[in-house]
Motif scaffolding. Structure first.
Motif, PDB file in Angstrom:
ATOM      1  N   UNK A  92      -5.043   7.808   5.517  1.00 39.01           N
ATOM      2  CA  UNK A  92      -4.495   7.946   4.169  1.00 39.01           C
ATOM      3  C   UNK A  92      -3.958   6.630   3.620  1.00 39.01           C
ATOM      4  N   UNK A  93      -3.699   5.684   4.511  1.00 40.62           N
ATOM      5  CA  UNK A  93      -2.998   4.468   4.117  1.00 40.62           C
ATOM      6  C   UNK A  93      -3.830   3.558   3.214  1.00 40.62           C
ATOM      7  N   UNK A  94      -5.092   3.339   3.541  1.00 36.78           N
ATOM      8  CA  UNK A  94      -5.912   2.415   2.761  1.00 36.78           C
ATOM      9  C   UNK A  94      -7.276   2.980   2.395  1.00 36.78           C
ATOM     10  N   UNK A  95      -7.563   4.184   2.857  1.00 35.41           N
ATOM     11  CA  UNK A  95      -8.883   4.752   2.593  1.00 35.41           C
ATOM     12  C   UNK A  95      -8.881   5.764   1.442  1.00 35.41           C
ATOM     13  N   UNK A 118       3.139   8.444   4.719  1.00 38.68           N
ATOM     14  CA  UNK A 118       3.797   8.255   6.011  1.00 38.68           C
ATOM     15  C   UNK A 118       2.804   8.602   7.108  1.00 38.68           C
ATOM     16  N   UNK A 119       2.529   7.646   7.962  1.00 35.31           N
ATOM     17  CA  UNK A 119       1.635   7.885   9.091  1.00 35.31           C
ATOM     18  C   UNK A 119       2.469   7.938  10.372  1.00 35.31           C
ATOM     19  N   UNK A 156       0.823  -1.211   0.000  1.00 37.35           N
ATOM     20  CA  UNK A 156       0.000   0.000   0.000  1.00 37.35           C
ATOM     21  C   UNK A 156       0.859   1.263   0.000  1.00 37.35           C
ATOM     22  N   UNK A 157       2.172   1.081  -0.150  1.00 33.01           N
ATOM     23  CA  UNK A 157       3.135   2.202  -0.216  1.00 33.01           C
ATOM     24  C   UNK A 157       3.035   3.076   1.048  1.00 33.01           C
TER      25      UNK A 157
END
Length: 241
Positions: free
Chosen positions: A187-190, A198-199, A52-53
């Motif tokens: 932001x990661x998968x939604x 970067x979370x 998922x980059x």
């Protein structure tokens, strides 16, 4: 949603093998100890994270108790939240997940490996029984991740209403509580962007049972929520999105 779809497509060759191993480990628990099962789940999660980059910067690991059980109460933003904590939390832990999400195909295979619990938000009796089981798990020394918001919508870096009921297992087990702050996890998968994300994840100082035992459940819930909000405000300033 585009990022999630791309992640699934990029993982299609790996997931059948990973899930077959999950099934095997679930059928033969006597062959695998707690750590081996947890590491397999971490490997799956880490694989999905890379596809998922996404990467997560982790802060405050020194705040995690070295020994004994504890509960991590975290804010909730999206599909990546629980995965991010599992991925970067070295010691075996487990999770309470909303039943509808726990019944999804990947979660359904991984949850038994971490002895996860599913919570039916529409069945008060089942909720009580589940929290009793969580309390017993904590007394046996397990570590838990719980999202007091119960679910997420499009709240991004803002919090929704918290449910005080999940705090009962902390009182009943006399457990240490660690507030966890998730930032930009939505932001990661939604999202629909395929740019690298970067979370952040922040473990805040733990709260011992002696500090909250005389507080009402609602008061303690608000205290934990306030500490998470304070860290969100510190990192994000006046722009929560």
């Amino acid at each position: 949603m585009l990022r999630f779809i791309v992640m699934v497509i990029r993982s299609i060759w790996y997931m059948p093998w990973a899930m077959i191993k999950c099934v095997h480990m679930n059928k033969h628990p006597e062959k695998y100890d707690e750590l081996a099962k947890y590491r397999h789940v971490q490997n799956i999660v880490n694989f999905l994270r890379k596809r998922s980059r996404t990467k997560t910067l982790v802060y405050g690991e020194e705040n995690l108790p070295e020994n004994g059980p504890y509960i991590m109460f975290a804010n909730h933003q999206g599909k990546y939240d629980g995965l991010s904590v599992v991925c970067y939390h070295d010691k075996p832990m487990t999770i309470i997940m909303e039943k509808k999400k726990a019944d999804m195909i990947v979660a359904r295979w991984m949850m038994p490996l971490v002895e996860g619990r599913a919570l039916d938000l529409h069945d008060p009796r089942q909720q009580i029984e589940t929290l009793k089981s969580v309390t017993e798990d904590l007394k046996r020394g397990r570590r838990y991740l719980i999202f007091p918001e119960g679910g997420y919508e499009d709240n991004k870096n803002t919090m929704r209403e918290w449910h005080t009921g999940v705090f009962k297992c902390a009182y009943d087990s006399h457990c240490t509580v660690v507030p966890v702050v998730l930032i930009d996890a939505y932001k990661a998968m939604n999202g629909n962007s395929l740019k690298k994300v970067t979370t952040q994840m922040h473990y805040l100082p733990p709260i011992q049972y002696e500090e909250y035992k005389d507080m009402k459940r609602g008061e303690f819930c608000e205290l934990v929520k306030a500490r998470i909000q304070e860290k969100l405000d510190e990192i994000l300033g006046k722009n929560p999105a």
